[in-house]
Design a protein around this motif. Structure first.
Motif, mmCIF file in Angstrom:
data_model
loop_
_atom_site.group_PDB
_atom_site.id
_atom_site.type_symbol
_atom_site.label_atom_id
_atom_site.label_comp_id
_atom_site.label_asym_id
_atom_site.label_seq_id
_atom_site.Cartn_x
_atom_site.Cartn_y
_atom_site.Cartn_z
ATOM 1 N N ARG A 54 0.835 -1.205 0.000
ATOM 2 C CA ARG A 54 0.000 0.000 0.000
ATOM 3 C C ARG A 54 0.866 1.251 0.000
ATOM 4 N NH1 ARG A 54 -4.581 -1.891 4.461
ATOM 5 N NH2 ARG A 54 -5.809 -3.198 3.026
ATOM 6 N N GLY A 55 2.004 1.185 0.703
ATOM 7 C CA GLY A 55 2.917 2.322 0.728
ATOM 8 C C GLY A 55 3.501 2.624 -0.637
ATOM 9 N N CYS A 56 3.802 1.582 -1.411
ATOM 10 C CA CYS A 56 4.318 1.784 -2.774
ATOM 11 C C CYS A 56 3.301 2.539 -3.621
ATOM 12 C CB CYS A 56 4.628 0.435 -3.425
ATOM 13 S SG CYS A 56 6.006 -0.450 -2.692
ATOM 14 N N TYR A 57 2.050 2.135 -3.522
ATOM 15 C CA TYR A 57 1.004 2.767 -4.317
ATOM 16 C C TYR A 57 0.763 4.202 -3.852
ATOM 17 C CZ TYR A 57 -3.385 3.240 -6.889
ATOM 18 O OH TYR A 57 -4.375 3.657 -7.737
ATOM 19 N N SER A 58 0.773 4.408 -2.535
ATOM 20 C CA SER A 58 0.559 5.758 -1.998
ATOM 21 C C SER A 58 1.667 6.710 -2.433
ATOM 22 C CB SER A 58 0.483 5.704 -0.470
ATOM 23 O OG SER A 58 -0.638 4.961 -0.044
ATOM 24 N N LYS A 59 2.897 6.211 -2.452
ATOM 25 C CA LYS A 59 4.022 7.045 -2.876
ATOM 26 C C LYS A 59 3.861 7.466 -4.332
ATOM 27 C CE LYS A 59 7.920 5.902 -1.197
ATOM 28 N NZ LYS A 59 9.205 5.195 -0.905
ATOM 29 N N TRP A 60 3.384 6.536 -5.170
ATOM 30 C CA TRP A 60 3.154 6.876 -6.576
ATOM 31 C C TRP A 60 2.046 7.921 -6.698
ATOM 32 C CZ3 TRP A 60 -1.270 5.872 -9.658
ATOM 33 C CH2 TRP A 60 -1.104 6.198 -11.011
ATOM 34 N N LYS A 61 0.980 7.770 -5.928
ATOM 35 C CA LYS A 61 -0.125 8.727 -5.996
ATOM 36 C C LYS A 61 0.328 10.119 -5.571
ATOM 37 C CE LYS A 61 -3.277 6.630 -3.532
ATOM 38 N NZ LYS A 61 -4.609 6.377 -2.916
ATOM 39 N N GLU A 62 1.197 10.178 -4.568
ATOM 40 C CA GLU A 62 1.696 11.479 -4.122
ATOM 41 C C GLU A 62 2.508 12.166 -5.213
ATOM 42 O OE1 GLU A 62 3.946 10.610 -0.675
ATOM 43 O OE2 GLU A 62 2.202 10.083 0.561
ATOM 44 N N GLY A 63 3.181 11.380 -6.042
ATOM 45 C CA GLY A 63 4.007 11.947 -7.099
ATOM 46 C C GLY A 63 3.209 12.515 -8.250
ATOM 47 N N ASP A 64 2.019 11.971 -8.497
ATOM 48 C CA ASP A 64 1.200 12.451 -9.613
ATOM 49 C C ASP A 64 -0.264 12.182 -9.288
ATOM 50 O OD1 ASP A 64 0.027 13.146 -12.018
ATOM 51 O OD2 ASP A 64 1.633 12.283 -13.242
ATOM 52 N N ALA A 65 -0.850 13.051 -8.486
ATOM 53 C CA ALA A 65 -2.217 12.847 -8.014
ATOM 54 C C ALA A 65 -3.223 12.862 -9.159
ATOM 55 C CB ALA A 65 -2.577 13.916 -6.984
ATOM 56 N N VAL A 66 -2.977 13.687 -10.175
ATOM 57 C CA VAL A 66 -3.909 13.775 -11.301
ATOM 58 C C VAL A 66 -3.934 12.462 -12.077
ATOM 59 C CG1 VAL A 66 -4.417 14.949 -13.472
ATOM 60 C CG2 VAL A 66 -3.636 16.269 -11.486
ATOM 61 N N ALA A 67 -2.749 11.941 -12.379
ATOM 62 C CA ALA A 67 -2.671 10.671 -13.101
ATOM 63 C C ALA A 67 -3.265 9.541 -12.270
ATOM 64 C CB ALA A 67 -1.225 10.357 -13.459
ATOM 65 N N ALA A 68 -3.026 9.569 -10.966
ATOM 66 C CA ALA A 68 -3.538 8.513 -10.092
ATOM 67 C C ALA A 68 -5.057 8.499 -10.074
ATOM 68 C CB ALA A 68 -2.993 8.694 -8.682
#
Length: 347
Positions: free
Chosen positions: A285-299
């Motif tokens: 879940r942390g891996c996915y959250s880190k990705w979302k923080e990097g590009d919230a629009v794309a996420a």
């Protein structure tokens, strides 16, 4: 002599796994019940230091690179197959049911546990099987602990009108993951210690352990010979292998109970399956959250399968000590056989 941590409660665990969620990868009987189709679909779990566990949906080993504990003895390299597979049988309501599947060099397939698989899915990167055994439903999942050469195999009885008796044979090895074993008269040292078994393949070899907080392992020493690895046949390589039946475990499960088996190079490994499963889920879940923080629009616009790709990418990131940087990192070029080769990683 090294000993393992003591755990006070020898009874099977009460099931404490997370509720089932929609899986990006899921197969039913149309795949699981076909040996050809189930063998073509492979799973992989990793530990962040170069070690891994991998196999097929059917449970059959088709490559020399498959195994339940392929440990990185010199992280992230030195990959060594330690635990090859489990041969499991479930006893329920007077009947016996195979969970494992094995191909032999004679051409025989026995046992045929794939016929009892109701479904297979990935929960993140964790492979999960459901076995339909008469009116009982048994679930199996496999994961590794991040940063350790430790694999967990958990069985949970989800449904049943009575107890289910699980008998497990642990088949082990000790070889470079590119090689194959023809045992001859090889004798490993198999010893009872603490809450399991310690195995030393030969003088100077790294010892490893088969442990459980709630299943008793009994030592054995019997070579099972002439397994067939069909993917090696296709590659024109040595396609025969021998594995040592090193330990037997037996446990009785009531409905909603679980048992976790632990295979490790660490004699002090955590034996609490629920705790380490929660750790694994939290890491993913942390891996996915880190990705979302990097590009919230794309996420926000990303389809559900993107999560699976993010977790797959994380499997290639490993720790490697570098000169002057003990907490350095690297990237595995590919599974199963590549190491952290920068040139191949960038191709």
């Amino acid at each position: 002599m090294a000993t393992t941590q003591k755990r006070a409660n020898p009874a099977p665990e009460q099931e404490r796994t997370a509720p089932r969620c929609n899986a990006a990868v899921e197969f039913g009987r149309e795949v699981c019940g076909s040996l050809e189709l189930a063998d073509e679909r492979e799973w992989l779990v990793t530990n962040g230091i170069g070690g891994y566990a991998s196999g097929t949906v059917s449970g059959d080993l088709t490559r020399r690179y498959h195994g339940l504990l392929v440990a990185a003895l010199h992280p992230p390299v030195g990959r060594t197959q330690l635990v090859a597979k489990l041969e499991e049988t479930a006893g329920y309501e007077g009947g016996g049911f195979a969970l494992a599947t094995t191909r032999w060099s004679s051409g025989a397939v026995e046992p045929k546990g794939y016929l009892n698989i109701e479904s297979f899915r990935l929960e993140g990167t964790i492979p999960v099987w459901r076995f339909a055994l008469a009116d009982a439903l048994l679930e199996k999942r496999i994961w590794m602990r991040q940063g350790e050469n430790t694999t967990y195999v958990q069985y949970s009885l989800l449904r049943g009108n009575g107890p289910l008796r699980l008998a497990v044979k642990a088949l082990v090895n000790y070889r470079d993951f590119h090689s194959s074993t023809h045992a001859g008269d090889w004798s490993m040292r198999v010893e009872s210690v603490g809450q399991g078994i310690r195995i030393t393949a030969f003088d100077g070899a790294t010892p490893f352990w088969l442990l459980s907080a709630n299943a008793r392992f009994e030592p054995r020493h019997e070579w099972y010979r002439d397994f067939l690895l069909p993917e090696e046949t296709a590659r024109g390589l040595d396609d025969r292998e021998d594995y040592l039946f090193a330990a037997a475990a037996n446990v009785e499960l009531a409905r909603s109970q679980s048992v976790t088996l632990v295979f490790t190079t660490d004699p002090q490994a955590e034996l609490d399956g629920a705790r380490t499963l929660t750790e694994r889920v939290k890491h993913e879940r942390g891996c996915y959250s880190k990705w979302k923080e990097g590009d919230a629009v794309a996420a926000a616009a990303a389809p559900a399968w993107i999560r699976q790709l993010i977790l797959a990418a994380d499997q290639f990131i490993v720790k490697r000590r570098l000169p002057g940087e003990l907490d350095g990192g690297s990237v595995i070029a590919g599974y199963h056989w590549f190491g952290d080769w920068g040139r191949d990683t960038m191709i």
